[in-house]
Design a protein around this motif. Structure first.
Motif, mmCIF file in Angstrom:
data_model
loop_
_atom_site.group_PDB
_atom_site.id
_atom_site.type_symbol
_atom_site.label_atom_id
_atom_site.label_comp_id
_atom_site.label_asym_id
_atom_site.label_seq_id
_atom_site.Cartn_x
_atom_site.Cartn_y
_atom_site.Cartn_z
ATOM 1 N N ALA A 102 66.139 141.572 135.480
ATOM 2 C CA ALA A 102 67.093 142.674 135.303
ATOM 3 C C ALA A 102 66.429 144.021 135.557
ATOM 4 O O ALA A 102 67.020 144.909 136.178
ATOM 5 N N ALA A 103 65.193 144.190 135.085
ATOM 6 C CA ALA A 103 64.480 145.448 135.302
ATOM 7 C C ALA A 103 64.155 145.637 136.778
ATOM 8 O O ALA A 103 64.313 146.740 137.326
ATOM 9 N N ALA A 104 63.697 144.574 137.437
ATOM 10 C CA ALA A 104 63.365 144.675 138.861
ATOM 11 C C ALA A 104 64.583 145.074 139.684
ATOM 12 O O ALA A 104 64.497 145.921 140.580
ATOM 13 N N ALA A 105 65.736 144.472 139.383
ATOM 14 C CA ALA A 105 66.939 144.798 140.139
ATOM 15 C C ALA A 105 67.424 146.215 139.861
ATOM 16 O O ALA A 105 67.948 146.892 140.760
ATOM 17 N N SER A 106 67.250 146.678 138.614
ATOM 18 C CA SER A 106 67.750 148.007 138.272
ATOM 19 C C SER A 106 66.856 149.126 138.807
ATOM 20 O O SER A 106 67.275 150.283 138.835
ATOM 21 N N ILE A 107 65.634 148.801 139.248
ATOM 22 C CA ILE A 107 64.819 149.818 139.918
ATOM 23 C C ILE A 107 65.525 150.274 141.195
ATOM 24 O O ILE A 107 65.587 151.470 141.510
ATOM 25 N N GLY A 108 66.076 149.315 141.929
ATOM 26 C CA GLY A 108 66.835 149.665 143.126
ATOM 27 C C GLY A 108 68.062 150.498 142.803
ATOM 28 O O GLY A 108 68.394 151.442 143.528
ATOM 29 N N ALA A 109 68.746 150.148 141.703
ATOM 30 C CA ALA A 109 69.896 150.941 141.282
ATOM 31 C C ALA A 109 69.471 152.368 140.952
ATOM 32 O O ALA A 109 70.165 153.338 141.285
ATOM 33 N N GLY A 110 68.312 152.489 140.301
ATOM 34 C CA GLY A 110 67.800 153.821 139.989
ATOM 35 C C GLY A 110 67.489 154.628 141.234
ATOM 36 O O GLY A 110 67.710 155.849 141.270
ATOM 37 N N VAL A 114 71.624 136.063 144.578
ATOM 38 C CA VAL A 114 71.182 137.456 144.574
ATOM 39 C C VAL A 114 72.267 138.390 145.095
ATOM 40 O O VAL A 114 72.178 139.607 144.902
ATOM 41 N N VAL A 115 73.314 137.850 145.720
ATOM 42 C CA VAL A 115 74.452 138.682 146.125
ATOM 43 C C VAL A 115 75.081 139.324 144.895
ATOM 44 O O VAL A 115 75.389 140.525 144.881
ATOM 45 N N ALA A 116 75.249 138.526 143.838
ATOM 46 C CA ALA A 116 75.813 139.065 142.599
ATOM 47 C C ALA A 116 74.853 140.053 141.945
ATOM 48 O O ALA A 116 75.283 141.049 141.352
ATOM 49 N N VAL A 117 73.554 139.791 142.059
ATOM 50 C CA VAL A 117 72.557 140.725 141.524
ATOM 51 C C VAL A 117 72.676 142.076 142.215
ATOM 52 O O VAL A 117 72.651 143.137 141.572
ATOM 53 N N GLY A 118 72.815 142.056 143.532
ATOM 54 C CA GLY A 118 72.957 143.298 144.285
ATOM 55 C C GLY A 118 74.222 144.052 143.900
ATOM 56 O O GLY A 118 74.210 145.290 143.772
ATOM 57 N N GLN A 119 75.323 143.323 143.702
ATOM 58 C CA GLN A 119 76.571 143.970 143.288
ATOM 59 C C GLN A 119 76.416 144.626 141.923
ATOM 60 O O GLN A 119 76.884 145.751 141.693
ATOM 61 N N ALA A 120 75.763 143.929 141.004
ATOM 62 C CA ALA A 120 75.564 144.483 139.663
ATOM 63 C C ALA A 120 74.715 145.749 139.728
ATOM 64 O O ALA A 120 74.991 146.733 139.027
ATOM 65 N N GLY A 121 73.688 145.745 140.569
ATOM 66 C CA GLY A 121 72.841 146.923 140.708
ATOM 67 C C GLY A 121 73.596 148.107 141.258
ATOM 68 O O GLY A 121 73.437 149.245 140.782
ATOM 69 N N ARG A 122 74.438 147.870 142.256
ATOM 70 C CA ARG A 122 75.205 148.972 142.851
ATOM 71 C C ARG A 122 76.194 149.575 141.841
ATOM 72 O O ARG A 122 76.357 150.793 141.773
ATOM 73 N N GLU A 123 76.842 148.715 141.076
ATOM 74 C CA GLU A 123 77.795 149.228 140.085
ATOM 75 C C GLU A 123 77.072 149.955 138.959
ATOM 76 O O GLU A 123 77.590 150.940 138.415
#
Length: 392
Positions: A289-297, A38-47
């Motif tokens: 992918a959708a769940a992680a991108s909610i945080g990015a949003g 999930v570290v990589a998931v978090g990085q992808a969301g931030r970018e």
């Protein structure tokens, strides 16, 4: 007492586990594996948040989809392998740690992939962890004569594709590289189906349902963490906190609703009897992918509130409402629709539409979307109770 795994076990040690094994739960190693991935998931969301905030929506989404595949696909393959085998000896643990190292290389490479469209280091991490995964199929081939056809297809299929991933890095034309990338992704996702034609592997439905559920929890937790940090940083530069409080409350309601609808029903029995494991497993790419991108949003929304991102209010709102709607539709399509009847069948799709319509509200779209999710969740609980009380 601490159980120390043996360095080498006798031939036949890597045997398929029983499908109906009782008290089967995720191991501490699997949980550690999830937390590292999930570290990589978090990085992808931030970018992704940075790309959307800069108005580069198309580029950000394309890069996010590619990076997320590089994280999700090895995670899924590992989870399905572990539900069928998982000898928990030192070679298996070392192979798992190598895969974790590969995921961390991917995490470190995410900023470069987004900023420069340079996926070379992402591919390095991906190949490292995939070759470690491939080595486990060699053990299955050695120890299970009845599964050698399946193990050979899995092992050779994964290995050959990794060779082509390496060769792809010699391609310098962006269009040709993107085409090759798409072809290799398609090849990767066909390997399990092709290997399954040689023999079906047993899988533990309760264990698989728990594995996917735990990763969903971790991704949603990462979403909350990213949103919290973004709102906290925004409060330093924003004197009027009304919009930020609305954003934070709306995001919390959305994430809480996302958790509730995913875990509203027990999936193991349905997965065993009715659902296609391929469809359910592959479909979770969209869920995760959708769940992680909610945080990015939420990060985009917080930056827009402070004036840091010069994008429209609707785009900032869409950064949250669109992935929320996609998440609702994905969860409904994969599992929710099997537990609803009559008018209740349309509740989650209608909620997704309502959330999308909230985009028009601009700065207060997220709090309205959160309210829609809460109302829908309450209605779903009420309808479910009424259905349980209806005599047959």
């Amino acid at each position: 007492m601490v159980r120390v795994p043996r360095l080498r076990q006798p031939v036949g040690a890597v045997q398929a586990r029983e499908k109906g094994e009782s008290n089967r739960v995720s191991t501490p190693l699997e949980l550690f594996f999830d937390l590292c991935f999930v570290v990589a998931v978090g990085q992808a969301g931030r970018e992704l948040a940075l790309a959307v905030g800069a108005g580069q929506v198309g580029h950000g989404l394309a890069s996010y989809a590619a990076v997320f595949f590089a994280v999700w696909w090895p995670w899924m393959n590992y989870s399905w392998f572990a539900t069928s085998f998982d000898p928990d000896d030192i070679p298996f643990r070392l192979a798992t740690f190598v895969q974790i190292a590969g995921s961390l290389i991917i995490a470190a490479a995410v900023p470069r992939a987004f900023a420069e469209h340079d996926f070379h280091l992402v591919v390095v991490g991906y190949v490292v962890l995939r070759l470690a995964f491939c080595s486990q199929w060699l053990r299955v081939y050695r120890d299970n004569p009845e599964l050698r056809g399946t193990a050979a297809r899995w092992g050779w299929g994964v290995f050959v594709i990794q060779v082509f991933w390496v060769l792809l890095q010699l391609v310098h034309d962006k269009a040709d590289y993107d085409i090759g990338f798409a072809v290799l992704v398609a090849a990767e996702i066909t390997v399990p189906y092709w290997a399954g034609r040689a023999g079906r592997l047993p899988f533990h439905p309760h264990h698989i349902a728990e594995r996917y559920g735990l990763f969903t929890l971790i991704v949603l937790g990462e979403t909350v963490s990213a949103a919290t940090v973004a709102v906290q940083e925004a409060t330093v530069a924003q004197e009027d906190l009304k919009e930020l409080l609305a954003l934070a409350l709306g995001g919390l309601l959305i994430v809480f609703s996302a958790w509730w609808i995913y875990f509203a029903h027990e999936m193991a029995d349905l997965l065993e009897r009715q659902l296609s494991p391929f469809l359910w497993g592959y479909g979770h790419y969209v869920v995760f992918a959708a769940a992680a991108s909610i945080g990015a949003g939420m990060e985009v929304g917080a930056a827009w509130t402070t004036g840091e991102d010069h994008i429209s209010a609707r785009l900032a709102a869409a950064a949250v409402t669109v992935p929320t709607a996609v998440y609702y539709l994905a969860v409904w399509g994969l599992q929710g629709r099997f537990f609803k009847h009559g008018r209740a069948q349309a509740l989650m799709p209608m909620t997704a539409v309502a959330v999308l319509l909230c985009t028009q509200a601009g700065g207060y779209a997220v709090i309205l979307a959160g309210a829609c999710c809460t109302v829908a969740l309450t209605a779903g609980v009420y309808v479910g109770r009424r259905a349980d009380q209806t005599p047959e």
